[in-house]
Motif scaffolding. Sequence first.
Motif, PDB file in Angstrom:
ATOM      1  N   ALA A   1       0.843  -1.205   0.000  1.00 31.55           N
ATOM      2  CA  ALA A   1       0.000   0.000   0.000  1.00 31.55           C
ATOM      3  C   ALA A   1       0.871   1.245   0.000  1.00 31.55           C
ATOM      4  O   ALA A   1       0.537   2.258   0.609  1.00 31.55           O
ATOM      5  N   ALA A   2       2.011   1.174  -0.676  1.00 32.26           N
ATOM      6  CA  ALA A   2       2.963   2.290  -0.665  1.00 32.26           C
ATOM      7  C   ALA A   2       2.940   3.087  -1.958  1.00 32.26           C
ATOM      8  O   ALA A   2       3.759   3.978  -2.151  1.00 32.26           O
ATOM      9  N   GLY A   3       2.003   2.787  -2.849  1.00 34.45           N
ATOM     10  CA  GLY A   3       1.922   3.508  -4.120  1.00 34.45           C
ATOM     11  C   GLY A   3       1.286   4.876  -3.957  1.00 34.45           C
ATOM     12  O   GLY A   3       0.662   5.180  -2.932  1.00 34.45           O
ATOM     13  N   ILE A   4       1.436   5.713  -4.990  1.00 32.84           N
ATOM     14  CA  ILE A   4       0.864   7.064  -4.926  1.00 32.84           C
ATOM     15  C   ILE A   4      -0.356   7.223  -5.827  1.00 32.84           C
ATOM     16  O   ILE A   4      -0.996   8.275  -5.837  1.00 32.84           O
ATOM     17  N   GLY A   5      -0.687   6.200  -6.610  1.00 31.26           N
ATOM     18  CA  GLY A   5      -1.900   6.246  -7.424  1.00 31.26           C
ATOM     19  C   GLY A   5      -1.894   7.326  -8.482  1.00 31.26           C
ATOM     20  O   GLY A   5      -2.888   8.029  -8.668  1.00 31.26           O
ATOM     21  N   GLN A   6      -0.799   7.402  -9.212  1.00 32.91           N
ATOM     22  CA  GLN A   6      -0.641   8.445 -10.232  1.00 32.91           C
ATOM     23  C   GLN A   6      -1.777   8.441 -11.260  1.00 32.91           C
ATOM     24  O   GLN A   6      -2.313   9.496 -11.601  1.00 32.91           O
ATOM     25  N   ARG A   7      -2.152   7.246 -11.741  1.00 28.82           N
ATOM     26  CA  ARG A   7      -3.171   7.153 -12.805  1.00 28.82           C
ATOM     27  C   ARG A   7      -4.565   7.512 -12.304  1.00 28.82           C
ATOM     28  O   ARG A   7      -5.460   7.810 -13.066  1.00 28.82           O
ATOM     29  N   MET A   8      -4.755   7.501 -11.003  1.00 26.75           N
ATOM     30  CA  MET A   8      -6.065   7.814 -10.426  1.00 26.75           C
ATOM     31  C   MET A   8      -6.310   9.325 -10.377  1.00 26.75           C
ATOM     32  O   MET A   8      -7.451   9.777 -10.325  1.00 26.75           O
TER      33      MET A   8
ATOM     34  N   PRO B   1      -3.523   9.172  -2.271  1.00 29.24           N
ATOM     35  CA  PRO B   1      -3.285   7.854  -2.887  1.00 29.24           C
ATOM     36  C   PRO B   1      -4.592   7.046  -2.900  1.00 29.24           C
ATOM     37  O   PRO B   1      -5.385   7.123  -1.964  1.00 29.24           O
ATOM     38  N   LYS B   2      -4.812   6.284  -3.975  1.00 29.13           N
ATOM     39  CA  LYS B   2      -6.134   5.682  -4.198  1.00 29.13           C
ATOM     40  C   LYS B   2      -6.582   4.754  -3.083  1.00 29.13           C
ATOM     41  O   LYS B   2      -7.784   4.598  -2.847  1.00 29.13           O
ATOM     42  N   GLN B   3      -5.635   4.141  -2.361  1.00 31.15           N
ATOM     43  CA  GLN B   3      -6.038   3.238  -1.263  1.00 31.15           C
ATOM     44  C   GLN B   3      -6.724   3.989  -0.123  1.00 31.15           C
ATOM     45  O   GLN B   3      -7.334   3.390   0.747  1.00 31.15           O
TER      46      GLN B   3
ATOM     47  N   GLY C   1       7.662   1.108   2.598  1.00 33.57           N
ATOM     48  CA  GLY C   1       7.660   0.574   1.239  1.00 33.57           C
ATOM     49  C   GLY C   1       8.864   1.048   0.462  1.00 33.57           C
ATOM     50  O   GLY C   1       9.782   1.649   1.016  1.00 33.57           O
ATOM     51  N   GLY C   2       8.864   0.773  -0.847  1.00 32.64           N
ATOM     52  CA  GLY C   2       9.987   1.165  -1.689  1.00 32.64           C
ATOM     53  C   GLY C   2       9.519   1.876  -2.942  1.00 32.64           C
ATOM     54  O   GLY C   2       8.339   2.205  -3.080  1.00 32.64           O
ATOM     55  N   VAL C   3      10.461   2.101  -3.843  1.00 36.54           N
ATOM     56  CA  VAL C   3      10.192   2.891  -5.045  1.00 36.54           C
ATOM     57  C   VAL C   3       9.170   2.200  -5.955  1.00 36.54           C
ATOM     58  O   VAL C   3       8.237   2.819  -6.441  1.00 36.54           O
TER      59      VAL C   3
ATOM     60  N   ASP D   1       9.774  -3.550  -4.676  1.00 36.79           N
ATOM     61  CA  ASP D   1      10.610  -3.098  -3.548  1.00 36.79           C
ATOM     62  C   ASP D   1       9.788  -3.084  -2.261  1.00 36.79           C
ATOM     63  O   ASP D   1      10.295  -3.427  -1.186  1.00 36.79           O
ATOM     64  N   SER D   2       8.525  -2.691  -2.369  1.00 36.47           N
ATOM     65  CA  SER D   2       7.656  -2.671  -1.184  1.00 36.47           C
ATOM     66  C   SER D   2       7.415  -4.089  -0.666  1.00 36.47           C
ATOM     67  O   SER D   2       7.442  -4.327   0.547  1.00 36.47           O
ATOM     68  N   VAL D   3       7.199  -5.017  -1.579  1.00 35.97           N
ATOM     69  CA  VAL D   3       6.960  -6.413  -1.168  1.00 35.97           C
ATOM     70  C   VAL D   3       8.224  -6.995  -0.540  1.00 35.97           C
ATOM     71  O   VAL D   3       8.170  -7.660   0.501  1.00 35.97           O
TER      72      VAL D   3
HETATM   73  N1  CTP Z   1       2.502  -0.228  -4.461  1.00 35.74           N
HETATM   74  C1  CTP Z   1       3.441  -0.260  -3.436  1.00 35.74           C
HETATM   75  N2  CTP Z   1       4.655   0.350  -3.587  1.00 35.74           N
HETATM   76  C2  CTP Z   1       4.966   0.975  -4.726  1.00 35.74           C
HETATM   77  C3  CTP Z   1       4.030   1.013  -5.805  1.00 35.74           C
HETATM   78  C4  CTP Z   1       2.807   0.394  -5.638  1.00 35.74           C
HETATM   79  O1  CTP Z   1       3.161  -0.837  -2.369  1.00 35.74           O
HETATM   80  N3  CTP Z   1       6.143   1.583  -4.838  1.00 35.74           N
HETATM   81  C5  CTP Z   1       1.188  -0.854  -4.263  1.00 35.74           C
HETATM   82  C6  CTP Z   1       0.038   0.113  -4.500  1.00 35.74           C
HETATM   83  O2  CTP Z   1      -0.223   0.858  -3.308  1.00 35.74           O
HETATM   84  C7  CTP Z   1      -1.094  -0.796  -4.913  1.00 35.74           C
HETATM   85  C8  CTP Z   1      -0.380  -2.008  -5.537  1.00 35.74           C
HETATM   86  O3  CTP Z   1       0.994  -1.889  -5.200  1.00 35.74           O
HETATM   87  O4  CTP Z   1      -1.855  -1.257  -3.827  1.00 35.74           O
HETATM   88  C9  CTP Z   1      -0.607  -2.066  -7.029  1.00 35.74           C
HETATM   89  O5  CTP Z   1       0.076  -0.990  -7.673  1.00 35.74           O
HETATM   90  P1  CTP Z   1      -0.635   0.084  -8.613  1.00 35.74           P
HETATM   91  O6  CTP Z   1      -2.025  -0.327  -8.919  1.00 35.74           O
HETATM   92  O7  CTP Z   1       0.300   0.392  -9.744  1.00 35.74           O
HETATM   93  O8  CTP Z   1      -0.746   1.368  -7.625  1.00 35.74           O
HETATM   94  P2  CTP Z   1       0.025   2.738  -7.709  1.00 35.74           P
HETATM   95  O9  CTP Z   1       1.452   2.494  -8.047  1.00 35.74           O
HETATM   96  O10 CTP Z   1      -0.268   3.476  -6.461  1.00 35.74           O
HETATM   97  O11 CTP Z   1      -0.727   3.466  -8.928  1.00 35.74           O
HETATM   98  P3  CTP Z   1      -0.036   4.152 -10.217  1.00 35.74           P
HETATM   99  O12 CTP Z   1       0.795   3.083 -10.872  1.00 35.74           O
HETATM  100  O13 CTP Z   1      -1.188   4.619 -11.041  1.00 35.74           O
HETATM  101  O14 CTP Z   1       0.804   5.288  -9.688  1.00 35.74           O
END
Ligand code: CTP
Length: 238
Positions: A17-24, A29-31, A84-86, A90-92
């Motif tokens: 859950a470390a993403g930023i949800g760019q496409r949203m 962040p979309k979560q 998380g990571g980049v 990396d986050s996993v």
């Molecule tokens: N995620 C993460 N660490 C990152 C990138 C993504 O933990 N560096 C997580 C997101 O939070 C999401 C999941 O991996 O729950 C699936 O990734 P994705 O749908 O691509 O989410 P985002 O990267 O946040 O969206 P976007 O690619 O549009 O920026």
Amino acid sequence: LCENLMTSPRLWLIVPAAGIGQRMRAECPKQYLRINNRFILDITLSRLLDTGRFTGCMVPLNASDHWWPESDASNDNRIQTCSGGVERADSVLSALHALKEQVAPDDWVLVHDAARPCVHSADLANLVSTLMDHPVGGLLAAPVADTLKRADFGGLPEVAETVDRSQLWRALTPQMFRYSMLFSALETALQEKQPVTDESSAMEFSGNMPVLVEGRPDNIKITVPADLDLAGFILSRF
Ligand code: CTP
Ligand code: MG
């Protein structure tokens, strides 16, 4: 039976859950967008954890995340967090590191996107029962339904060819692999600069053949704005 119970591999959950949800293109962040007034992340986590199948759960969060303390999950003692990571991989990997002291090498790790709140408990049960005795593991997936076109590069994309879809599947989550195999597969794939958009691709790069376990096609990953209403509708039907 007793010995078998004690030695059978346990299940751990990682929800990146470390993403930023760019496409949203949302203000957060979309979560952390809400469906029925709950964070998507809270819906996802409670749907999985309430099955009672997991020994523990690790959630990698973005270093600049200031929404987490407002989540229900932050008050749930079944859930641990790490940074998380980049990239998602990396986050996993960071979550696998954080679990190191708690797991056994053959324990199963299920990785599930925070952005997939529509995951169904019957699919989870089927994934686990199908793979429990498998040496490698696998993932929920759905056969591709649409006719597929490969595009030429250009201003207006033009069809270069129609792609045979009979062997093509959409990779969903959870993806279920053994702790030590997944750890080394992710480490190797990242070191070798492989594109790792899911756990399966790292396992494949290490020479394994993960099993495709057919799951519901409505286990969507909320990615673009239109997906939010769609997920709300799907969840209202469960
Ligand atoms: N995620 C993460 N660490 C990152 C990138 C993504 O933990 N560096 C997580 C997101 O939070 C999401 C999941 O991996 O729950 C699936 O990734 P994705 O749908 O691509 O989410 P985002 O990267 O946040 O969206 P976007 O690619 O549009 O920026
Ligand atoms: Mg992403």
